[in-house]
Design a protein around this motif. Structure first.
Motif, PDB file in Angstrom:
ATOM      1  N   LEU A 122     -23.000  63.528  -2.274  1.00  0.00           N
ATOM      2  CA  LEU A 122     -21.614  63.099  -2.445  1.00  0.00           C
ATOM      3  C   LEU A 122     -21.089  63.442  -3.837  1.00  0.00           C
ATOM      4  N   ALA A 123     -21.934  63.309  -4.846  1.00  0.00           N
ATOM      5  CA  ALA A 123     -21.526  63.622  -6.223  1.00  0.00           C
ATOM      6  C   ALA A 123     -21.165  65.102  -6.356  1.00  0.00           C
ATOM      7  N   ILE A 124     -21.999  65.968  -5.794  1.00  0.00           N
ATOM      8  CA  ILE A 124     -21.751  67.418  -5.881  1.00  0.00           C
ATOM      9  C   ILE A 124     -20.450  67.787  -5.168  1.00  0.00           C
ATOM     10  N   LEU A 125     -20.285  67.296  -3.943  1.00  0.00           N
ATOM     11  CA  LEU A 125     -19.079  67.611  -3.170  1.00  0.00           C
ATOM     12  C   LEU A 125     -17.825  67.067  -3.863  1.00  0.00           C
ATOM     13  N   THR A 126     -17.935  65.870  -4.435  1.00  0.00           N
ATOM     14  CA  THR A 126     -16.787  65.241  -5.097  1.00  0.00           C
ATOM     15  C   THR A 126     -16.375  66.019  -6.338  1.00  0.00           C
ATOM     16  N   MET A 127     -17.336  66.435  -7.150  1.00  0.00           N
ATOM     17  CA  MET A 127     -17.019  67.188  -8.361  1.00  0.00           C
ATOM     18  C   MET A 127     -16.317  68.502  -8.030  1.00  0.00           C
ATOM     19  N   PHE A 128     -16.862  69.247  -7.076  1.00  0.00           N
ATOM     20  CA  PHE A 128     -16.273  70.535  -6.735  1.00  0.00           C
ATOM     21  C   PHE A 128     -14.893  70.364  -6.099  1.00  0.00           C
ATOM     22  N   PHE A 129     -14.746  69.401  -5.203  1.00  0.00           N
ATOM     23  CA  PHE A 129     -13.446  69.177  -4.562  1.00  0.00           C
ATOM     24  C   PHE A 129     -12.380  68.833  -5.598  1.00  0.00           C
ATOM     25  N   GLY A 130     -12.677  67.871  -6.462  1.00  0.00           N
ATOM     26  CA  GLY A 130     -11.700  67.441  -7.462  1.00  0.00           C
ATOM     27  C   GLY A 130     -11.310  68.542  -8.419  1.00  0.00           C
ATOM     28  N   ASN A 131     -12.299  69.254  -8.949  1.00  0.00           N
ATOM     29  CA  ASN A 131     -12.014  70.281  -9.959  1.00  0.00           C
ATOM     30  C   ASN A 131     -11.334  71.511  -9.377  1.00  0.00           C
ATOM     31  N   ALA A 165     -15.152  60.752 -10.725  1.00  0.00           N
ATOM     32  CA  ALA A 165     -15.932  59.858  -9.860  1.00  0.00           C
ATOM     33  C   ALA A 165     -17.261  60.525  -9.496  1.00  0.00           C
ATOM     34  N   GLY A 166     -17.208  61.848  -9.290  1.00  0.00           N
ATOM     35  CA  GLY A 166     -18.437  62.589  -9.013  1.00  0.00           C
ATOM     36  C   GLY A 166     -19.413  62.531 -10.174  1.00  0.00           C
ATOM     37  N   TYR A 167     -18.883  62.619 -11.400  1.00  0.00           N
ATOM     38  CA  TYR A 167     -19.758  62.529 -12.582  1.00  0.00           C
ATOM     39  C   TYR A 167     -20.414  61.146 -12.669  1.00  0.00           C
ATOM     40  N   ILE A 168     -19.620  60.099 -12.441  1.00  0.00           N
ATOM     41  CA  ILE A 168     -20.179  58.741 -12.496  1.00  0.00           C
ATOM     42  C   ILE A 168     -21.305  58.584 -11.477  1.00  0.00           C
ATOM     43  N   ALA A 169     -21.137  59.213 -10.308  1.00  0.00           N
ATOM     44  CA  ALA A 169     -22.138  59.098  -9.243  1.00  0.00           C
ATOM     45  C   ALA A 169     -23.464  59.758  -9.614  1.00  0.00           C
ATOM     46  N   ILE A 170     -23.454  60.650 -10.601  1.00  0.00           N
ATOM     47  CA  ILE A 170     -24.697  61.324 -11.011  1.00  0.00           C
ATOM     48  C   ILE A 170     -25.728  60.304 -11.490  1.00  0.00           C
ATOM     49  N   GLY A 171     -25.307  59.371 -12.330  1.00  0.00           N
ATOM     50  CA  GLY A 171     -26.231  58.362 -12.843  1.00  0.00           C
ATOM     51  C   GLY A 171     -26.760  57.465 -11.744  1.00  0.00           C
ATOM     52  N   ILE A 172     -25.913  57.180 -10.742  1.00  0.00           N
ATOM     53  CA  ILE A 172     -26.363  56.373  -9.605  1.00  0.00           C
ATOM     54  C   ILE A 172     -27.383  57.149  -8.780  1.00  0.00           C
ATOM     55  N   SER A 231     -28.329  64.430 -18.621  1.00  0.00           N
ATOM     56  CA  SER A 231     -29.733  64.266 -19.004  1.00  0.00           C
ATOM     57  C   SER A 231     -30.446  63.303 -18.060  1.00  0.00           C
ATOM     58  N   SER A 232     -29.726  62.310 -17.527  1.00  0.00           N
ATOM     59  CA  SER A 232     -30.354  61.387 -16.569  1.00  0.00           C
ATOM     60  C   SER A 232     -30.751  62.132 -15.299  1.00  0.00           C
ATOM     61  N   ALA A 233     -29.939  63.118 -14.904  1.00  0.00           N
ATOM     62  CA  ALA A 233     -30.276  63.935 -13.730  1.00  0.00           C
ATOM     63  C   ALA A 233     -31.508  64.782 -13.999  1.00  0.00           C
ATOM     64  N   VAL A 234     -31.593  65.354 -15.191  1.00  0.00           N
ATOM     65  CA  VAL A 234     -32.756  66.181 -15.559  1.00  0.00           C
ATOM     66  C   VAL A 234     -34.025  65.332 -15.593  1.00  0.00           C
ATOM     67  N   PHE A 235     -33.951  64.150 -16.209  1.00  0.00           N
ATOM     68  CA  PHE A 235     -35.110  63.269 -16.315  1.00  0.00           C
ATOM     69  C   PHE A 235     -35.559  62.746 -14.955  1.00  0.00           C
ATOM     70  N   ILE A 257     -30.863  70.828 -10.473  1.00  0.00           N
ATOM     71  CA  ILE A 257     -29.753  71.499  -9.775  1.00  0.00           C
ATOM     72  C   ILE A 257     -28.477  70.669  -9.903  1.00  0.00           C
ATOM     73  N   LEU A 258     -28.600  69.351  -9.764  1.00  0.00           N
ATOM     74  CA  LEU A 258     -27.452  68.464  -9.913  1.00  0.00           C
ATOM     75  C   LEU A 258     -26.861  68.593 -11.316  1.00  0.00           C
ATOM     76  N   ALA A 259     -27.724  68.641 -12.334  1.00  0.00           N
ATOM     77  CA  ALA A 259     -27.255  68.773 -13.719  1.00  0.00           C
ATOM     78  C   ALA A 259     -26.535  70.102 -13.933  1.00  0.00           C
ATOM     79  N   VAL A 260     -27.099  71.178 -13.404  1.00  0.00           N
ATOM     80  CA  VAL A 260     -26.491  72.515 -13.563  1.00  0.00           C
ATOM     81  C   VAL A 260     -25.129  72.570 -12.873  1.00  0.00           C
ATOM     82  N   LEU A 261     -25.051  72.045 -11.658  1.00  0.00           N
ATOM     83  CA  LEU A 261     -23.780  72.052 -10.930  1.00  0.00           C
ATOM     84  C   LEU A 261     -22.730  71.194 -11.643  1.00  0.00           C
ATOM     85  N   ALA A 262     -23.165  70.116 -12.256  1.00  0.00           N
ATOM     86  CA  ALA A 262     -22.235  69.269 -13.017  1.00  0.00           C
ATOM     87  C   ALA A 262     -21.703  70.017 -14.235  1.00  0.00           C
ATOM     88  N   ILE A 263     -22.572  70.768 -14.905  1.00  0.00           N
ATOM     89  CA  ILE A 263     -22.142  71.569 -16.060  1.00  0.00           C
ATOM     90  C   ILE A 263     -21.151  72.647 -15.619  1.00  0.00           C
TER      91      ILE A 263
END
Length: 459
Positions: free
Chosen positions: A261-270, A291-298, A379-383, A388-394
């Protein structure tokens, strides 16, 4: 001790003051009374957070560091929205009455110790907000109906999911449900899906957010600021409660769902924000991507990840309310599109500077608060072994540079424009958001440490 429950008493007092104020006092007195109660709520929440209080009130409310830290944020943001409405609302008494009920719903969710309080709080917040929209402007009835219908669908889905869990948590307390396999697991997984879908409606996660831009654009901008800056964040708080307390044993499953959901939300919004010409609508899609970025930590499903999401909840709330405050002011001058913003720096340097800071922070430029928030999330995604989630967010952060910079370049385009002056209400809210974004960008450890304490109290 009675002092442990002061936040709950203040919530009730705030709701009551909003209801009775129009019958007893002047507009200014009603405004000052509501602001005073919210300010006392901030002080009491900070005190209880520092004291590390951990207590329940009639099994519906939980006073502990996480709820107290987020109560501090909600009360601060409500002060800002109330300040904007005092200047721009044509029916301030009616606004304050409904606003106080919506705010009570927000606090009920944040202080939840039970699934009952989550459902009641979400419903009270969402339905009251829909009525706020239509009360302030009868022409906004389409936006109000869309928000109302989506909110009802969300509450029904959430209630159905909770009903499925009734055999496993008869008192509906927010405590971990054990897994026994077989039918037990199947039903709980179905409940998980329903509750994630329900709260995705409220928090603007894709694909449950297609209604968001229409509601944001149609509503009065100070109400739009409240929805984007507070309502959506309250939904994330409810999601954290359900995933990391109630259904903690399904953490791996829920982590995968939230990651997608985070990945789809980030791409849709941007991506959709790239083609927007109306600034308010562009910020609506920007809020979706955030909202997609916030979901990354969750999705990271760790104490560090939750702390990163808490930090970003603070960050985006300040950024979006500050940005919408300037949009509200310019909207009153019949300036709505990016083309209308051309030469804004020549009309009001403070407004142009503030909006620039807000948008640079949304991009994630140091040393602003937005940079710290994104660094913690990525960094929370990497840890958590989600590179892949971190790269897509960047990649999404890079995409967002285009539409944010388009507005910034427009504001500093050289044009002969008449000077415009900010009113004191807008200047106060914008200035407060600016100070917080810059301060916590340079000295983030204060809020990071507080977020880590709150995160640990959840887990």
């Amino acid at each position: 001790m009675l002092s442990d429950y002061v936040s709950i008493l203040l919530v009730g007092l705030f709701a009551l003051s909003g209801i009775v104020s129009r019958f007893t006092i002047s507009k200014k007195s009603a405004y000052l009374t509501s602001q005073l109660i919210l300010f006392v709520m901030i002080i009491s929440s900070i005190f209880l957070f520092v004291e590390g209080i951990n207590s329940y009130f009639i099994n519906l409310f939980h006073i502990f560091p996480f709820s107290m830290l987020l109560s501090t944020l909600i009360a601060t943001l409500l002060i800002m929205i109330n300040t904007l409405a005092y200047k721009y609302s044509k029916e301030y008494f009616e606004f304050l009455t409904i606003f106080s009920l919506s705010a009570a719903g927000m606090f009920i969710v944040v202080l939840s110790g039970s699934l009952i309080s989550i459902v009641l709080g979400i419903e009270l917040m969402a339905v009251s907000t829909a009525f706020l929209i239509v009360n302030e402007n009868r022409k906004s009835i389409e936006s109000a109906i869309k928000l109302f219908v989506m909110s009802i669908i969300s509450v029904v889905s959430l209630t159905f999911g909770i009903a499925l869990l009734l055999p496993y948590t008869p008192q509906l307390l927010l405590i971990a449900i054990p897994l026994n396999g077989g039918t037990n697991l199947s039903i709980i997984l179905l409940a998980l899906g329903l509750m994630i879908a329900a709260l995705s409606f409220e928090s603007s996660l894709f694909p449950f957010n297609l209604w968001v831009p229409d509601v944001y654009q149609g509503a009065q901008t100070y109400i739009t600021a409240m929805i984007a800056g507070i309502n959506k964040k309250v939904a994330f708080i409810a999601l954290i409660y359900i995933l990391f307390i109630l259904l903690i044993h399904l953490a791996k499953t829920s982590s995968l769902i939230i990651e997608v959901l985070a990945i789809l939300t980030m791409f849709f919004g941007n991506i959709v924000a790239l083609v927007q010409k109306n600034v308010k609508r562009m910020l609506a899609y920007s809020a979706i991507s955030q909202a997609g970025y916030i979901a990354i930590g969750i999705a990271a499903a760790t104490s560090y990840g939750i702390a990163a999401s808490i930090f970003q909840i603070f960050t985006h709330s300040f950024m979006i309310i500050g940005a919408f405050s300037i949009v509200l002011w310019l909207e009153s001058k019949e300036m709505n599109t990016i083309d209308d913003y051309k030469g804004l720096a020549g009309m009001n340097k403070y407004a142009a500077f503030a909006l620039t800071i807000f948008m640079l922070s949304m991009i994630g430029v140091p040393p602003l608060m937005g940079f710290v928030g994104k660094f913690l999330l990525f960094s929370s995604a990497v840890f958590s072994n989600m590179p892949i989630l971190a790269v897509l967010a960047i990649i999404n952060s890079i995409i967002s540079i285009y539409y944010y910079m388009k507005v910034i370049f427009a504001m500093y385009e050289k044009r002969e424009r008449r000077a415009l002056y900010l009113n004191k209400n807008i200047a106060f809210v914008v200035g407060l958001c600016l100070i917080l974004i810059i301060f916590f960008g340079i000295y983030p450890w204060i809020l990071i440490n507080a977020s880590m304490i709150a995160s640990s109290s959840i887990l």
